[in-house]
Scaffold this active site. Structure first.
Site, PDB file in Angstrom:
ATOM      1  N   CYS A  33      32.239  94.949  35.729  1.00  0.00           N
ATOM      2  CA  CYS A  33      31.758  93.602  35.360  1.00  0.00           C
ATOM      3  C   CYS A  33      31.582  92.701  36.580  1.00  0.00           C
ATOM      4  CB  CYS A  33      32.719  92.948  34.368  1.00  0.00           C
ATOM      5  SG  CYS A  33      34.359  92.665  35.053  1.00  0.00           S
ATOM      6  N   CYS A 103      39.991  92.152  30.680  1.00  0.00           N
ATOM      7  CA  CYS A 103      40.222  90.961  31.510  1.00  0.00           C
ATOM      8  C   CYS A 103      41.721  90.672  31.592  1.00  0.00           C
ATOM      9  CB  CYS A 103      39.495  89.745  30.944  1.00  0.00           C
ATOM     10  SG  CYS A 103      37.776  90.062  30.494  1.00  0.00           S
TER      11      CYS A 103
HETATM   12 FE1  FES Z   1      35.411  91.699  33.407  1.00  0.00          FE
HETATM   13 FE2  FES Z   1      36.181  89.520  32.248  1.00  0.00          FE
HETATM   14  S1  FES Z   1      34.308  90.586  31.914  1.00  0.00           S
HETATM   15  S2  FES Z   1      37.224  90.583  33.814  1.00  0.00           S
END
Ligand code: FES
Length: 131
Positions: A33, A103
């Site tokens: 991400c 996350c």
């Molecule tokens: Fe990867 Fe939040 S989308 S840490």
């Protein structure tokens, strides 16, 4: 869907920023991400985390998770801080989309990385002092 707690912590994180006198820094990123978390710790001679701050470049859940992580470890011993898991973070934050659970895992990993950094610095200092 995000919980109210996540939205509130994202908008007004209490623990955002760097920390003067920090003697440990944890940094973890997620290649998928692109989010990056950094936690700064000030640990005293009794191995108690006196203060914790963070800087996170990432999504709403990442920012809220690191904010909670700082609250969870402040005032704790290193050993206690190492017992903090993403479940503890998740329990405070409440509902978050399933694809955002990583996350909170990142926050847990950042705490561990900061503790590792603390011990590395301590070891380096001990070696320097023993010369
Ligand atoms: Fe990867 Fe939040 S989308 S840490």
């Amino acid at each position: 869907m995000y919980s109210k707690e996540i939205i509130e912590r994202f908008k007004n994180p209490k623990n955002a920023g760097s920390l003067r006198g920090a003697n440990a820094v944890g940094k973890v990123g997620n290649a998928a991400c692109g989010d990056i978390m950094k936690i700064y710790l000030k640990i005293n001679e009794d191995n108690i985390i006196e203060d914790a701050k963070f800087k996170t470049f990432g999504c709403c859940a990442a920012i809220a998770s690191t904010d909670v992580a700082c609250d969870l470890i402040r005032g704790k011993s290193i050993d206690e801080a190492l017992k903090v898991t993403n479940k503890d973070v998740f329990n405070i934050l409440g509902t978050m989309p399933a694809h955002k659970i990583h996350c909170s895992v990142l926050a847990e990993e950042t705490i561990r990385d900061a503790v590792e950094d603390f011990y590395k610095r301590k070891e380096k200092e001990n070696r320097k002092n023993s010369k």
